[in-house]
Motif scaffolding. Structure first.
Motif, PDB file in Angstrom:
ATOM      1  N   UNK A 240       0.827  -1.212   0.000  1.00  0.00           N
ATOM      2  CA  UNK A 240       0.000   0.000   0.000  1.00  0.00           C
ATOM      3  C   UNK A 240       0.859   1.259   0.000  1.00  0.00           C
ATOM      4  N   UNK A 241       2.123   1.130   0.413  1.00  0.00           N
ATOM      5  CA  UNK A 241       2.988   2.301   0.532  1.00  0.00           C
ATOM      6  C   UNK A 241       3.761   2.582  -0.740  1.00  0.00           C
ATOM      7  N   UNK A 242       3.407   1.941  -1.848  1.00  0.00           N
ATOM      8  CA  UNK A 242       4.181   2.097  -3.081  1.00  0.00           C
ATOM      9  C   UNK A 242       4.265   3.560  -3.511  1.00  0.00           C
ATOM     10  N   UNK A 243       3.132   4.250  -3.588  1.00  0.00           N
ATOM     11  CA  UNK A 243       3.153   5.627  -4.086  1.00  0.00           C
ATOM     12  C   UNK A 243       3.905   6.547  -3.127  1.00  0.00           C
ATOM     13  N   UNK A 494      -0.368  11.605  -0.465  1.00  0.00           N
ATOM     14  CA  UNK A 494       1.072  11.412  -0.694  1.00  0.00           C
ATOM     15  C   UNK A 494       1.790  12.755  -0.612  1.00  0.00           C
ATOM     16  N   UNK A 495       1.202  13.782  -1.217  1.00  0.00           N
ATOM     17  CA  UNK A 495       1.817  15.115  -1.178  1.00  0.00           C
ATOM     18  C   UNK A 495       1.916  15.642   0.250  1.00  0.00           C
ATOM     19  N   UNK A 496       0.916  15.333   1.077  1.00  0.00           N
ATOM     20  CA  UNK A 496       0.944  15.796   2.465  1.00  0.00           C
ATOM     21  C   UNK A 496       2.044  15.090   3.253  1.00  0.00           C
ATOM     22  N   UNK A 500       5.231  16.962   5.067  1.00  0.00           N
ATOM     23  CA  UNK A 500       5.619  16.782   6.466  1.00  0.00           C
ATOM     24  C   UNK A 500       7.079  16.333   6.564  1.00  0.00           C
ATOM     25  N   UNK A 501       7.480  15.423   5.693  1.00  0.00           N
ATOM     26  CA  UNK A 501       8.862  14.934   5.727  1.00  0.00           C
ATOM     27  C   UNK A 501       9.843  16.019   5.299  1.00  0.00           C
ATOM     28  N   UNK A 502       9.447  16.829   4.333  1.00  0.00           N
ATOM     29  CA  UNK A 502      10.325  17.927   3.928  1.00  0.00           C
ATOM     30  C   UNK A 502      10.511  18.913   5.078  1.00  0.00           C
TER      31      UNK A 502
END
Length: 509
Positions: A240-243, A494-496, A500-502
Motif C-alpha cells: 500500500x505504501x508504493x506511491x 502522498x503530497x501531504x 511533512x517529511x520535507x
C-alpha cells in the motif's frame, strides 16, 4: 561524432542481429569517446545512450539472467563486463532488466527518473543468508537501480560494458551526471510479491505472512539517514505504501535525509500484542544493522501508519504508565503468577515506554477511538473468522486459568477462551482499547493526522473509521479530504506526507 552516427545508420539498416549489434557497439564506443572531448557533448551522450540501449535490448531479450563480471557475449558481441560500486547486497549472478520496460502501474504511472549518461536498468539477485542483516531484505530478492554504458576498448582489450550504481560510481566530468531510474526497482520487485494475498490470509489466521513478519529495507542501509517506518493496517501489506515510497525516492531532499523501511506483520492479533511485536521487529533490525547502538539514524525516526497501523504507531510513540494494566488486571505486575516467560510477555504487552528515537508520527485514517465497523454485522462475522492463535493469547489464557482473580471480570472469559483478536480490540467499548485512547505520543514527538470524510457519510468519516475517531487533539497538522478508507492511494495524501517529511528534513527533527 560523425563516425558514431555512421555506425548507428549501418546498424539500423542491417537485418542480421549480430552484425547490427556490432555496429551498435561501435557507435556506443565512438560516441563515448566523442562525448569526452567533443564540444557537442549533449548529442554525443544521447547517441551513446541510444546505441547502448539498442545493444542491451538485444542482449536482454536473449537472457536477463546470469550477468557476472568478466568476458561475456552481449548480443552476440564479446565484451568485458565490469561492475562498479553496485550494492553489496547484490550477490552472485545478476538478473538485469531495462528500467524503461518496467510498468509504473503500481504508482499510477508516476516514474521518477533523470536522464544523463548511461541506460537505467534494474539489477536483481536472491537475498543473502550469511549475516543477520540479510533477514531485513525482501524474500523476493534484492532489487536495485543500476546504470549501464559502454567504454571503448583499450589497446588489444575488449570493449567494456559497465554496470554501476548511479549514486556511487563516477564517470569523466565531461559526461555529466549518470542516468537513473528511482522507481523501477521497487515496481519490479512488487510484481513478484505475494504479500497482498498473504495479508488477507494473515488476518484470517494464515501463517505465511507470519513467517515473513519483520522490518524490511527497500534500499541499502545508511547509518546517517533517518528511517521512515511504514506500518500497514488490517488484512493489508506494505505494498500500500508504493506511491508514498516512490515519492520519497523521487524527492532529492527526502532522498538525502531519509530511508524507507516497511513493516510486515500478521494482522489477526490484538492491538497491544501487535504493538509489542512491531517493537521486537524494530529491535531485531537495529541489532542487525547497528549492534553498537550509536548510528545517527537511530535518532529522528518517523512512523507512518494506516488504519490499525496508525494506532500501533501512536502506541509506539507513547508511554503506557499503569493505565492499560489497571484496565486489564486487579493485581500489581509483581503479583502475577505463572511461568516466568508468560509473565514477561504479559508485562511487555501492557507496560511499555515509547520507542527510542521516534520524534515524528503520521497517522492515516487511524481509529484512535475505535471503529463502529468492528461492532457491526460485518465486524461480528469477521471477528468469528479472524484467527486467535497468537501465542501471547495462550499466555493470557494460562494466567487467567491459574489466577482468575488477577483478571478483571469483564475480560476474564475472553482471556480464558482466547477470544481476543484485532477486530475485537478495535471495538468502541473494548475496555483496554477505551483506556488506551488516553495514551498520546510523548512530549517531543510531533504527530500529524490525515483522515477521510466521504461526502454524505453518516456519521462523518471514511466509511470504516468515523472522523471523530481519526482526529487527535494537539496534532501538528490535520488534513481531512473527501476520501474513503484507502486514502493512501490519493495524490493529495502522498503530497501531504512529502510536505511533512520535507519540513522534518529542513528543521532536522
Amino acid at each position: 561524432m560523425a563516425a558514431a552516427r555512421t555506425s548507428a545508420l549501418r546498424a539500423e539498416r542491417l537485418s542480421d542481429g549480430v552484425a547490427a549489434n556490432r555496429q551498435w557497439l561501435a557507435c556506443a564506443e565512438k560516441a563515448y569517446a566523442a562525448a569526452v572531448v567533443d564540444d557537442d557533448r549533449a548529442r554525443a551522450v544521447a547517441l551513446a545512450n541510444r546505441c547502448t540501449d539498442h545493444l542491451l535490448h538485444a542482449a536482454l531479450r536473449e537472457s536477463r539472467r546470469g550477468w557476472m563480471e568478466g568476458r561475456r557475449h552481449v548480443g552476440g558481441v564479446e565484451m568485458q563486463v565490469v561492475f562498479r560500486g553496485i550494492s553489496p547486497n547484490l550477490q552472485h549472478a545478476l538478473e538485469l532488466s531495462r528500467a524503461a520496460d518496467v510498468s509504473m502501474a503500481i504508482y499510477d504511472g508516476k516514474r521518477h527518473a533523470s536522464i544523463g549518461f548511461g541506460v537505467p536498468l534494474v539489477a536483481m539477485s536472491p537475498r543473502c543468508d550469511d549475516r543477520p542483516a540479510c533477514a531485513l531484505l525482501p524474500v523476493e530478492g534484492v532489487f536495485r537501480a543500476v546504470t549501464a554504458w559502454v567504454e571503448p576498448a583499450v589497446g588489444d582489450g575488449l570493449p567494456v560494458l559497465v554496470v554501476a550504481d548511479p549514486e556511487n560510481a563516477s564517470v569523466p566530468a565531461a559526461l555529466g551526471a549518470l542516468s537513473v531510474d528511482r522507481s523501477a526497482a521497487y515496481a519490479l520487485g512488487a510484481r513478484a510479491s505475494a504479500l497482498n494475498r498473504q495479508g488477507v490470509w494473515g488476518l484470517l489466521g494464515g501463517k505465511k505472512v507470519g513467517h515473513r513478519a519483520g522490518v524490511y529495507l527497500l534500499e541499502d542501509y545508511d547509518p546517517n539517514r533517518r528511517p521512515v517506518v511504514m506500518i500497514h493496517g488490517l488484512g493489508s501489506s506494505p505494498l500500500i505504501w508504493a506511491k508514498t515510497s516512490n515519492a520519497i525516492w523521487g524527492d532529492p531532499l527526502l532522498r538525502r535525509n531519509f530511508q524507507v523501511w516497511h513493516v510486515v506483520y500478521q494482522t489477526n492479533a490484538p492491538l497491544l500484542i501487535t504493538r509489542r511485536r512491531v517493537q521486537t521487529y524494530l529491535d531485531a533490525a537495529w541489532r542487525a544493522l547497528d549492534p553498537e547502538g550509536d548510528d545517527p539514524a537511530r535518532q529522528g525516526m518517523v512512523l507512518v501508519g494506516h488504519s490499525m497501523g496508525g494506532v500501533v504507531a501512536r502506541l509506539l510513540s507513547a508511554d503506557s504508565g499503569e493505565v492499560l494494566w489497571s484496565a486489564a488486571f486487579k493485581v500489581p505486575p509483581d503479583s502475577l503468577q505463572g511461568a516466568p516467560a508468560d509473565r514477561d510477555v504479559i508485562r511487555e504487552t501492557f507496560l511499555f515506554s515509547h520507542y527510542p528515537g521516534v520524534d515524528r508520527a503520521i497517522f492515516l485514517a487511524a481509529p484512535h477511538h475505535g471503529s463502529p465497523a468492528a461492532d457491526g454485522w460485518l465486524g461480528r462475522v469477521m471477528n468469528r473468522l479472524v484467527g486467535r492463535r497468537a501465542p501471547e493469547l495462550k499466555a493470557l489464557a494460562r494466567l487467567a486459568q491459574a489466577q482468575p482473580g488477577a483478571v478483571r471480570e469483564e475480560l476474564r472469559a475472553s482471556y480464558l477462551q482466547s477470544r481476543l483478536n484485532s477486530i475485537a480490540t478495535l471495538r468502541v467499548a473494548q475496555p483496554v482499547r477505551r483506556v488506551g485512547e488516553s495514551l498520546m505520543p510523548r512530549p517531543g514527538v510531533s504527530y500529524h493526522t490525515i483522515a477521510g470524510n466521504l461526502t454524505g457519510e453518516q456519521p462523518p468519516g471514511d466509511g470504516a473509521v468515523p472522523l471523530d475517531s481519526a482526529l487527535l487533539p494537539a496534532a501538528a497538522s490535520t488534513l481531512v479530504i473527501d476520501a474513503d478508507h484507502y486514502l493512501y492511494q490519493r495524490d493529495e495524501v502522498v503530497d501531504e506526507v512529502v510536505r511533512i517529511l520535507r519540513q522534518a528534513a529542513v528543521t532536522g527533527r
